[in-house]
Design a protein around this motif. Structure first.
Motif, mmCIF file in Angstrom:
data_model
loop_
_atom_site.group_PDB
_atom_site.id
_atom_site.type_symbol
_atom_site.label_atom_id
_atom_site.label_comp_id
_atom_site.label_asym_id
_atom_site.label_seq_id
_atom_site.Cartn_x
_atom_site.Cartn_y
_atom_site.Cartn_z
ATOM 1 N N PRO A 212 1.233 16.522 10.996
ATOM 2 C CA PRO A 212 1.706 17.788 10.411
ATOM 3 C C PRO A 212 2.387 17.562 9.061
ATOM 4 C CG PRO A 212 3.106 17.106 12.231
ATOM 5 C CD PRO A 212 1.952 16.151 12.211
ATOM 6 N N ILE A 213 2.441 18.621 8.296
ATOM 7 C CA ILE A 213 3.128 18.541 6.991
ATOM 8 C C ILE A 213 4.176 19.648 6.873
ATOM 9 C CG2 ILE A 213 1.229 17.403 5.768
ATOM 10 C CD1 ILE A 213 0.412 20.189 4.725
ATOM 11 N N ASP A 214 4.655 20.128 7.999
ATOM 12 C CA ASP A 214 5.640 21.226 7.969
ATOM 13 C C ASP A 214 6.918 20.856 7.223
ATOM 14 O OD1 ASP A 214 5.824 19.422 10.100
ATOM 15 O OD2 ASP A 214 7.053 20.759 11.291
ATOM 16 N N TYR A 215 7.393 19.616 7.363
ATOM 17 C CA TYR A 215 8.628 19.227 6.656
ATOM 18 C C TYR A 215 8.393 19.304 5.137
ATOM 19 C CZ TYR A 215 9.606 16.866 11.162
ATOM 20 O OH TYR A 215 9.776 16.557 12.499
ATOM 21 N N HIS A 216 7.191 18.882 4.720
ATOM 22 C CA HIS A 216 6.880 18.921 3.284
ATOM 23 C C HIS A 216 6.924 20.374 2.789
ATOM 24 C CE1 HIS A 216 4.762 14.809 3.162
ATOM 25 N NE2 HIS A 216 4.889 15.042 4.450
ATOM 26 N N SER B 90 11.369 11.820 7.396
ATOM 27 C CA SER B 90 9.949 11.614 7.082
ATOM 28 C C SER B 90 9.800 10.900 5.740
ATOM 29 C CB SER B 90 9.252 12.975 7.024
ATOM 30 O OG SER B 90 8.094 12.923 6.187
ATOM 31 N N GLU C 85 13.151 3.985 3.872
ATOM 32 C CA GLU C 85 12.190 2.898 3.712
ATOM 33 C C GLU C 85 12.214 2.290 2.312
ATOM 34 O OE1 GLU C 85 10.945 4.309 7.628
ATOM 35 O OE2 GLU C 85 11.936 5.125 5.888
ATOM 36 N N ILE D 44 7.750 6.892 16.766
ATOM 37 C CA ILE D 44 7.450 7.551 15.486
ATOM 38 C C ILE D 44 6.187 8.400 15.569
ATOM 39 C CG2 ILE D 44 7.062 7.220 13.018
ATOM 40 C CD1 ILE D 44 9.854 6.331 13.996
ATOM 41 N N PHE D 45 5.126 7.861 16.133
ATOM 42 C CA PHE D 45 3.858 8.607 16.216
ATOM 43 C C PHE D 45 3.479 8.891 17.659
ATOM 44 C CE2 PHE D 45 2.702 8.990 11.904
ATOM 45 C CZ PHE D 45 3.086 7.839 11.246
ATOM 46 N N LYS E 95 0.857 -1.209 0.000
ATOM 47 C CA LYS E 95 0.000 0.000 0.000
ATOM 48 C C LYS E 95 0.878 1.238 0.000
ATOM 49 C CE LYS E 95 -1.566 1.761 3.991
ATOM 50 N NZ LYS E 95 -1.230 3.189 4.163
ATOM 51 N N ASN E 96 1.914 1.249 0.827
ATOM 52 C CA ASN E 96 2.715 2.470 0.995
ATOM 53 C C ASN E 96 3.702 2.703 -0.132
ATOM 54 O OD1 ASN E 96 1.248 2.929 3.238
ATOM 55 N ND2 ASN E 96 2.827 2.280 4.683
ATOM 56 N N PHE F 218 13.667 15.295 10.385
ATOM 57 C CA PHE F 218 13.346 13.903 10.730
ATOM 58 C C PHE F 218 13.212 13.155 9.408
ATOM 59 C CE2 PHE F 218 11.665 10.597 13.451
ATOM 60 C CZ PHE F 218 10.875 9.838 12.592
ATOM 61 N N ARG G 27 -3.659 -0.334 11.269
ATOM 62 C CA ARG G 27 -2.873 -1.423 11.852
ATOM 63 C C ARG G 27 -3.456 -1.833 13.206
ATOM 64 N NH1 ARG G 27 -0.803 -2.639 7.000
ATOM 65 N NH2 ARG G 27 0.124 -0.771 6.095
ATOM 66 N N ASP H 159 4.695 0.458 11.974
ATOM 67 C CA ASP H 159 3.460 -0.153 11.471
ATOM 68 C C ASP H 159 3.290 -1.592 11.951
ATOM 69 O OD1 ASP H 159 3.584 1.499 8.209
ATOM 70 O OD2 ASP H 159 3.065 2.206 10.207
ATOM 71 N N ARG I 60 0.065 6.044 19.071
ATOM 72 C CA ARG I 60 -0.114 4.838 18.265
ATOM 73 C C ARG I 60 -0.404 3.620 19.150
ATOM 74 N NH1 ARG I 60 2.457 3.155 12.559
ATOM 75 N NH2 ARG I 60 0.518 2.128 11.933
ATOM 76 N N LEU J 194 0.768 3.960 -3.488
ATOM 77 C CA LEU J 194 0.215 5.318 -3.411
ATOM 78 C C LEU J 194 1.188 6.354 -4.000
ATOM 79 C CD1 LEU J 194 -1.576 5.169 0.078
ATOM 80 C CD2 LEU J 194 -2.524 4.767 -2.218
HETATM 81 C C1 EPZ Z 1 4.328 6.837 6.127
HETATM 82 O O1 EPZ Z 1 3.541 7.858 6.716
HETATM 83 C C2 EPZ Z 1 3.426 5.622 6.034
HETATM 84 N N1 EPZ Z 1 2.266 5.936 5.195
HETATM 85 C C3 EPZ Z 1 2.950 5.221 7.437
HETATM 86 O O2 EPZ Z 1 2.181 4.022 7.305
HETATM 87 C C4 EPZ Z 1 4.181 4.909 8.283
HETATM 88 O O3 EPZ Z 1 3.766 4.590 9.607
HETATM 89 C C5 EPZ Z 1 5.107 6.133 8.304
HETATM 90 O O4 EPZ Z 1 5.454 6.509 6.957
HETATM 91 C C6 EPZ Z 1 6.389 5.871 9.070
HETATM 92 O O5 EPZ Z 1 7.052 4.791 8.498
HETATM 93 C C7 EPZ Z 1 2.423 5.924 3.849
HETATM 94 O O6 EPZ Z 1 3.500 5.709 3.337
HETATM 95 C C8 EPZ Z 1 1.192 6.214 3.041
HETATM 96 P P1 EPZ Z 1 6.322 10.239 8.286
HETATM 97 P P2 EPZ Z 1 4.088 9.387 6.739
HETATM 98 O O7 EPZ Z 1 6.219 11.501 7.503
HETATM 99 O O8 EPZ Z 1 4.864 9.660 5.518
HETATM 100 C C9 EPZ Z 1 6.098 13.504 11.774
HETATM 101 C C10 EPZ Z 1 0.341 2.611 7.647
HETATM 102 O O9 EPZ Z 1 -0.158 2.094 8.650
HETATM 103 N N2 EPZ Z 1 6.036 14.505 10.692
HETATM 104 O O10 EPZ Z 1 7.556 9.412 8.158
HETATM 105 O O11 EPZ Z 1 2.948 10.271 7.069
HETATM 106 C C11 EPZ Z 1 4.831 12.655 11.835
HETATM 107 O O12 EPZ Z 1 3.835 13.315 12.597
HETATM 108 C C12 EPZ Z 1 0.794 4.053 7.697
HETATM 109 O O13 EPZ Z 1 0.527 2.014 6.556
HETATM 110 C C13 EPZ Z 1 6.103 15.862 11.016
HETATM 111 O O14 EPZ Z 1 6.209 16.233 12.185
HETATM 112 O O15 EPZ Z 1 5.076 9.313 7.999
HETATM 113 C C14 EPZ Z 1 5.317 11.402 12.492
HETATM 114 O O16 EPZ Z 1 5.353 11.594 13.884
HETATM 115 C C15 EPZ Z 1 0.583 4.673 9.060
HETATM 116 N N3 EPZ Z 1 6.045 16.791 10.031
HETATM 117 C C16 EPZ Z 1 6.744 11.241 11.967
HETATM 118 O O17 EPZ Z 1 7.122 12.547 11.475
HETATM 119 C C17 EPZ Z 1 5.927 16.420 8.707
HETATM 120 O O18 EPZ Z 1 5.895 17.312 7.826
HETATM 121 C C18 EPZ Z 1 6.885 10.223 10.842
HETATM 122 O O19 EPZ Z 1 6.035 10.615 9.827
HETATM 123 C C19 EPZ Z 1 5.846 15.040 8.392
HETATM 124 C C20 EPZ Z 1 5.913 14.101 9.402
#
Ligand code: EPZ
Length: 425
Positions: free
Chosen positions: A129-133, A170, A196, A336-337, A29-30, A168, A380, A314, A340, A33
């Motif tokens: 959040p999406i601040d890093y993006h 991300s 990943e 990570i979250f 899935k990941n 981080f 999950r 996950d 969770r 997308l």
């Molecule tokens: C991806 O989510 C996966 N989803 C998640 O899988 C997975 O748990 C995660 O990576 C970590 O491996 C997809 O790929 C669709 P991150 P993503 O950005 O990209 C923080 C599942 O069950 N963060 O690596 O959203 C965030 O809040 C899903 O299949 C910021 O603070 O994860 C988190 O605490 C769940 N600011 C941490 O970083 C940002 O701009 C990791 O997030 C972006 C993220």
């Protein structure tokens, strides 16, 4: 006017059946997308094989259709032709359908130089959040304006390559920067990039389309912008979390399973945990894992989630479900979250002993679990309840299973094929 109850379906599981047999693991899935988002950049036909039938994949398909791309799904093959793409706005409803639709932002910007979209909602794992993006895209010359819940992103001078250090690693931010950078002017460097396997899969596909990406899978990725991308054919990698899920189902029922079409190299932090718990695990060829859980098992001690190649967040809910019936105390540290562990109270309803405090959960193994009515809190977490339900005395009914359908293709059919008594009702 009386209440109209939308009776959502439930999964009904009669526990106590040992799983035995063979499962062909679905595509990731990941990975599918971001790959579907990447087809927006292709000025030609892209064909993706091994696409799982998931509601999240359906949501991505609808976004592509809305953007004016020609999309066809035939079983597990999705063809996309973005040549006639006519729109750079993602409707609010589609953005809210799926949090990870944020990954379309980089692709649409890379293709059109502008994008209007609504900020994706939080989700069940806490604020997302999406601040890093956005910080990265701003460094690449993108202007981001917020107008009443909508974000308007424009790159008046086109996307510029930039040197970006992520606070981080991300996954989503790494993927978005790659998608915006492949047709940017100049070079983009990502430092502290996510490692990943799904990032590597995205890079592999884009390079087949003519991109120049080096270093995916490591912490530094370098992208040399090119003028445009062609289409290509690509097979989506196997889903490593679904693999871990079905291994947990085999283990909790003391059964044995052969998992095929998987990729054991992507589970290097997970397989040893099953062995630590007492399972026999054999990997062979590149895509087969055999697990036998007939021997006595015990707690693995401590599970600490990390970014890849560490233990994946996950898989945490799934291993937690398994440890609820293993002798001993298991400590989970979720790094990570923020929240969770929402599946923990639902596992407690089945008789598990779990104490949660902030990012730590302590599980005391119990002799038996007992079936009850529970609800899936997230993707999950829902799979964790299915795992536990297979070991419960009696019947477990799981509601809100739309969470599970986001990431698991026909989970009840797959589990029934190896001996589980499970149905959708
Ligand atoms: C991806 O989510 C996966 N989803 C998640 O899988 C997975 O748990 C995660 O990576 C970590 O491996 C997809 O790929 C669709 P991150 P993503 O950005 O990209 C923080 C599942 O069950 N963060 O690596 O959203 C965030 O809040 C899903 O299949 C910021 O603070 O994860 C988190 O605490 C769940 N600011 C941490 O970083 C940002 O701009 C990791 O997030 C972006 C993220």
């Amino acid at each position: 006017m009386g209440c109209v109850y939308m009776l959502e379906q439930r999964l009904v599981i009669e526990g106590g059946r040992r799983l035995e047999g063979e499962i062909a693991v679905q595509g990731a899935k990941n990975s599918v997308l971001p790959l579907l988002a990447a087809t927006v950049l292709c000025k030609g036909k892209a064909v993706l094989y091994n696409c799982p039938r998931l509601t999240d994949a359906d949501a991505a398909f609808r976004i592509l259709d809305c953007l004016g791309c020609r999309c066809i799904r035939e079983k597990s093959v999705i063809s996309v032709n973005a040549e006639q793409m006519s729109n750079n706005q993602v409707p609010d409803s589609l953005m809210q359908d799926m949090r990870s639709s944020i990954v379309f932002l980089g692709a649409i910007l890379g293709r059109c130089g502008r994008c209007r979209w609504s900020t994706p909602g939080g989700c069940d794992l806490g604020p997302r959040p999406i601040d890093y993006h956005l910080d990265a895209l701003k460094k690449m010359g993108v202007a981001v304006e917020n107008d009443s819940g909508f974000m308007s992103c424009t790159a008046p001078k086109g996307i510029q390559g930039a040197k970006i250090s992520l606070p981080f690693p991300s996954v989503g931010a790494t993927e978005n920067i790659i998608l915006a950078g492949v047709t940017a002017k100049g070079k983009t460097e990502i430092h502290n990039a996510a490692r990943e396997p799904e990032v590597v899969d995205l890079s592999d596909f884009l390079n087949k389309c003519g991109a120049k990406i080096a270093g995916a899978g490591g912490s530094t990725i370098v992208i040399d912008g090119v003028d445009g991308l062609s289409g290509a054919e690509h097979t989506v990698i196997p889903d490593r979390i679904v693999t871990a899920t079905y291994m947990s189902c085999a283990a909790i029922t003391r059964g044995e399973l052969l998992l095929t079409k998987t990729k054991h190299d992507d589970l290097s932090a997970v397989l040893p945990i099953f062995e630590l718990m007492g399972c026999s695990v054999y990997t062979y060829d590149k895509d087969r894992i055999y697990i036998n859980a007939r021997k006595a098992m015990n707690s693995p001690g401590k599970i600490i989630t990390h970014v890849h190649p560490g233990f994946p967040t996950d898989s945490q809910p799934l291993i937690m479900a398994l440890t609820t019936v293993l002798p001993g105390t298991t400590i989970f540290e979720e790094n990570i979250f923020e929240c969770r562990f929402k599946h923990a109270p639902e596992l407690v309803r089945l008789g598990a002993k779990i104490n949660v405090r902030e990012r730590i959960a302590v599980v005391e193994g119990v002799e038996r679990l007992s079936g009850a009515n529970v609800k899936a809190t997230d993707l999950r977490g829902g799979a964790a309840l299915v795992t536990a339900g297979l070991a419960c005395d009696g019947i477990t009914r799981i509601s809100e299973i739309s969470h599970i359908d986001r990431g698991y293709e026909a989970i009840e059919e797959v589990l029934r094929s190896v001996g589980a008594r499970i149905r959708r009702s």
